[in-house]
Scaffold this motif. Sequence first.
Motif, mmCIF file in Angstrom:
data_model
loop_
_atom_site.group_PDB
_atom_site.id
_atom_site.type_symbol
_atom_site.label_atom_id
_atom_site.label_comp_id
_atom_site.label_asym_id
_atom_site.label_seq_id
_atom_site.Cartn_x
_atom_site.Cartn_y
_atom_site.Cartn_z
ATOM 1 N N ALA A 6 0.827 -1.206 0.127
ATOM 2 C CA ALA A 6 0.011 -0.184 -0.003
ATOM 3 C C ALA A 6 0.711 1.224 0.021
ATOM 4 N N PHE A 7 2.105 1.140 0.651
ATOM 5 C CA PHE A 7 2.858 2.438 0.649
ATOM 6 C C PHE A 7 3.403 2.794 -0.610
ATOM 7 N N VAL A 8 3.666 1.777 -1.384
ATOM 8 C CA VAL A 8 4.370 1.661 -2.822
ATOM 9 C C VAL A 8 3.407 2.147 -3.541
ATOM 10 N N ARG A 9 2.019 1.629 -3.588
ATOM 11 C CA ARG A 9 1.090 1.872 -4.655
ATOM 12 C C ARG A 9 0.701 3.406 -4.369
ATOM 13 N N CYS A 10 0.499 3.755 -3.279
ATOM 14 C CA CYS A 10 -0.061 5.195 -3.060
ATOM 15 C C CYS A 10 0.946 6.197 -3.479
ATOM 16 N N ARG A 11 2.007 5.921 -3.632
ATOM 17 C CA ARG A 11 3.183 6.893 -4.327
ATOM 18 C C ARG A 11 3.181 6.675 -5.737
ATOM 19 N N ARG A 82 8.752 6.592 9.343
ATOM 20 C CA ARG A 82 10.008 7.143 9.121
ATOM 21 C C ARG A 82 10.796 5.752 8.476
ATOM 22 N N ARG A 83 10.414 4.555 9.281
ATOM 23 C CA ARG A 83 11.288 3.612 8.742
ATOM 24 C C ARG A 83 10.857 2.939 7.366
ATOM 25 N N HIS A 84 9.543 3.133 7.250
ATOM 26 C CA HIS A 84 9.061 2.806 5.834
ATOM 27 C C HIS A 84 9.631 3.751 5.009
ATOM 28 N N ARG A 85 9.710 5.012 5.176
ATOM 29 C CA ARG A 85 10.277 6.012 4.013
ATOM 30 C C ARG A 85 11.613 5.704 3.879
ATOM 31 N N GLY A 86 12.464 5.216 4.973
ATOM 32 C CA GLY A 86 13.893 4.780 4.755
ATOM 33 C C GLY A 86 14.058 4.088 3.590
ATOM 34 N N VAL A 87 13.373 2.816 3.855
ATOM 35 C CA VAL A 87 13.381 1.550 3.279
ATOM 36 C C VAL A 87 12.826 1.839 1.739
ATOM 37 N N TYR A 88 11.910 2.630 1.498
ATOM 38 C CA TYR A 88 11.408 3.129 0.206
ATOM 39 C C TYR A 88 12.601 3.687 -0.409
ATOM 40 N N LEU A 89 13.422 4.635 0.141
ATOM 41 C CA LEU A 89 14.207 5.372 -0.580
ATOM 42 C C LEU A 89 15.463 4.376 -0.968
ATOM 43 N N VAL A 90 15.631 3.625 -0.220
ATOM 44 C CA VAL A 90 16.689 2.441 -0.637
ATOM 45 C C VAL A 90 16.377 1.779 -1.836
ATOM 46 N N VAL A 91 14.899 1.341 -1.819
ATOM 47 C CA VAL A 91 14.288 0.678 -2.939
ATOM 48 C C VAL A 91 14.519 1.632 -4.407
ATOM 49 N N LEU A 92 14.073 2.824 -4.060
ATOM 50 C CA LEU A 92 14.240 3.853 -5.220
ATOM 51 C C LEU A 92 15.674 3.729 -5.687
ATOM 52 N N LEU A 93 16.792 3.672 -4.762
ATOM 53 C CA LEU A 93 18.098 3.700 -5.412
ATOM 54 C C LEU A 93 18.345 2.365 -6.165
ATOM 55 N N LEU A 94 17.944 1.384 -5.319
ATOM 56 C CA LEU A 94 18.239 -0.007 -6.160
ATOM 57 C C LEU A 94 17.632 -0.028 -7.572
ATOM 58 N N LEU A 95 16.415 0.419 -7.693
ATOM 59 C CA LEU A 95 15.834 0.430 -8.975
ATOM 60 C C LEU A 95 16.237 1.175 -9.990
ATOM 61 N N ALA A 96 16.919 2.327 -9.451
ATOM 62 C CA ALA A 96 17.514 3.406 -10.179
ATOM 63 C C ALA A 96 18.706 2.765 -10.792
ATOM 64 N N ALA A 192 13.684 11.464 4.369
ATOM 65 C CA ALA A 192 13.391 10.588 5.384
ATOM 66 C C ALA A 192 12.973 11.021 6.787
ATOM 67 N N THR A 193 13.183 12.272 6.955
ATOM 68 C CA THR A 193 13.009 12.904 8.080
ATOM 69 C C THR A 193 11.789 13.833 8.233
ATOM 70 N N GLY A 194 11.244 13.997 6.987
ATOM 71 C CA GLY A 194 10.207 14.917 6.702
ATOM 72 C C GLY A 194 9.173 14.368 5.621
ATOM 73 N N GLN A 195 7.817 14.825 5.638
ATOM 74 C CA GLN A 195 7.301 14.446 4.460
ATOM 75 C C GLN A 195 7.194 15.256 3.233
ATOM 76 N N PRO A 196 7.886 15.004 2.085
ATOM 77 C CA PRO A 196 7.813 15.993 0.993
ATOM 78 C C PRO A 196 6.633 16.552 0.670
ATOM 79 N N ARG A 197 6.498 17.646 0.145
ATOM 80 C CA ARG A 197 5.394 18.539 -0.246
ATOM 81 C C ARG A 197 5.299 18.011 -1.625
ATOM 82 N N GLN A 198 3.864 18.136 -2.317
ATOM 83 C CA GLN A 198 3.818 18.044 -3.682
ATOM 84 C C GLN A 198 3.512 19.472 -4.303
#
Length: 205
Positions: A6-11, A82-96, A192-198
């Motif tokens: 859900a975390f991935v899909r909502c983004r 915050r933990r989910h966001r941190g893991v998500y950022l690593v996933v983005l890096l690996l995908l890139a 990871a320490t704050g919610q990015p704004r759209q």
Amino acid sequence: MPTALAFVRCRGLPRAAGLALLVALVATAFAGQRLAVPEFRYLVDFSVPVAEVVPLAHAVILATTMFSPMADLEQTAAQPMRRHRGVYLVVLLLLALGLSALPLLAGATGQVIVSAARNVVGYLGLAMIGARLFGSGLAWLLPLGMFGPTLLLGVRSDNTPEPWAWSLHPSSSASAAALAVALWVVGVCVAATGQPRQTERAEQS
């Protein structure tokens, strides 16, 4: 697992990953081509492989997924986000990194792929910083703001890259790699320490 999905899909990561994959496939088809650097100050003959430039697109596309339309719910969630966001950022890096390595299938050299990996790390860091500061809709602002001057002013009269034009440096440049990693680390910290704004409009609604 349902929470992570859900975390991935909502983004919107699946859609962004599909678009980035399309860009990577096009880059793979042109892996043997080079992009001439249009240096404005000197008459130079400097070019870089297309595979080293395309990581800019990967970084910008993936950074647009930094925003969550359910940010208010995430802030009040029982599980720390915050933990989910941190893991998500690593996933983005690996995908890139995976997308940047696709030109290997078309015969790109190891040196080109190393430079492409370095560039995607640095530009993804800039994109994450931009997403945090200006909103994910403007995640492209800092990467393009760096890439433009690099193309136009990043080569010296002796046909070598300027010290600050890290994305044009050869794969053996330790300083360029260190700067790219530093940009990514800063990007992770601010994202990871704050919610990015759209957008400002989204904040006001």
